[in-house]
Motif scaffolding. Sequence first.
Motif, PDB file in Angstrom:
ATOM      1  N   LYS A 107       0.844  -1.195   0.000  1.00  0.00           N
ATOM      2  CA  LYS A 107       0.000   0.000   0.000  1.00  0.00           C
ATOM      3  C   LYS A 107       0.882   1.249   0.000  1.00  0.00           C
ATOM      4  CE  LYS A 107      -3.985  -1.958   2.478  1.00  0.00           C
ATOM      5  NZ  LYS A 107      -3.564  -3.351   2.329  1.00  0.00           N
ATOM      6  N   GLU A 141       0.014   0.237  -6.561  1.00  0.00           N
ATOM      7  CA  GLU A 141      -0.341  -0.408  -5.297  1.00  0.00           C
ATOM      8  C   GLU A 141      -1.769  -0.023  -4.908  1.00  0.00           C
ATOM      9  OE1 GLU A 141       1.591  -2.510  -3.875  1.00  0.00           O
ATOM     10  OE2 GLU A 141       3.681  -1.991  -4.272  1.00  0.00           O
ATOM     11  N   GLU A 142      -2.229  -0.601  -3.807  1.00  0.00           N
ATOM     12  CA  GLU A 142      -3.492  -0.186  -3.212  1.00  0.00           C
ATOM     13  C   GLU A 142      -3.241   1.015  -2.304  1.00  0.00           C
ATOM     14  OE1 GLU A 142      -5.235  -3.463  -1.145  1.00  0.00           O
ATOM     15  OE2 GLU A 142      -5.230  -4.783  -2.905  1.00  0.00           O
ATOM     16  N   TYR A 144      -4.183   3.036   1.432  1.00  0.00           N
ATOM     17  CA  TYR A 144      -4.595   2.697   2.789  1.00  0.00           C
ATOM     18  C   TYR A 144      -6.099   2.941   2.920  1.00  0.00           C
ATOM     19  CZ  TYR A 144       0.283   2.310   4.264  1.00  0.00           C
ATOM     20  OH  TYR A 144       1.587   1.914   4.390  1.00  0.00           O
ATOM     21  N   CYS A 192      -3.154  -4.095  -8.201  1.00  0.00           N
ATOM     22  CA  CYS A 192      -4.006  -2.996  -7.742  1.00  0.00           C
ATOM     23  C   CYS A 192      -5.293  -2.768  -8.514  1.00  0.00           C
ATOM     24  CB  CYS A 192      -3.196  -1.697  -7.737  1.00  0.00           C
ATOM     25  SG  CYS A 192      -2.578  -1.210  -9.380  1.00  0.00           S
TER      26      CYS A 192
END
Length: 285
Positions: A107, A141-142, A144, A192
């Motif tokens: 993340k 990415e992802e 939070y 993602c």
Amino acid sequence: MDPHGVKARESRDSAAHPNSLGIVFALDVTGSMGKIPDLLARERLPSFMKTLLGCGIADPSVLFLAVGDAVSDRAPLQVGQFEASEREIDQWLTWTFLEGAGGTFGKESYELAMYFAARHTDMDNFRKRGKRGYYFMTGDEEAYPLVSRRQAQQLLGDDVAADVPIAQVVDELQRTFEPFFLIPDLARRKHCEAFWRKLLGDRVICMEDPTDSVDVAAGLVALCEGALPDLDALARKLTDGGTPRPRVGAVVRALTPFAATLQRDGTPAPRLVDAPIPPAHSTGR
């Protein structure tokens, strides 16, 4: 570029640019992106203004953000100013710190960048004309799940009563921006894409190569604004501007799914024929 204490970054009309259109480009500068941040910040993004103008966007006002990880990085969020000339834009890109670190949990703090854009920008296109700007973020990415109250205070100086869930951040962002998430290449989709599609739906654009980021973003603005009627027109503009044919094809492929939602993918609409349906012919003997 330290965002602490910044009340708002402003995109304003002027005599030279009477119909300013605020456009934010947020760049993931963490280690998982490899050489992509340097490629974009040093080579491709300085031409973003030229590409927007070439696609028919008359008065773009561009702000760059750099995104890292608020848990571990020294500079998890860097914020430029809205600018209307290539020279000023290039200066902010030169000042950007490409930290190359990032988190270890799959993340990054994309939600913090969206929070800043939602709550700390003030654009004449929205204030005067009720017209949303554009928000582009490229990453792999992802995010939070929330902007923590502590991070909002420490990094931005905001006094918020509680953590802000990412779904709320996206809702606030969409009030003033048309948001898009650009995945830089096909290999990074698996990390993602599903996460971002749950938040943004068809506004997740999967590119074949990060070098296409500028053309893809400019193309999205042009299609949404109606500055170009469809992907065929975009392809011609990019070709006339010197974009190599293989890259033009990649841009068109990346944009086709979203362009179809606008009916701007170049596919002819079905013709409606105002005539009675002929009776079925009998096949009896």
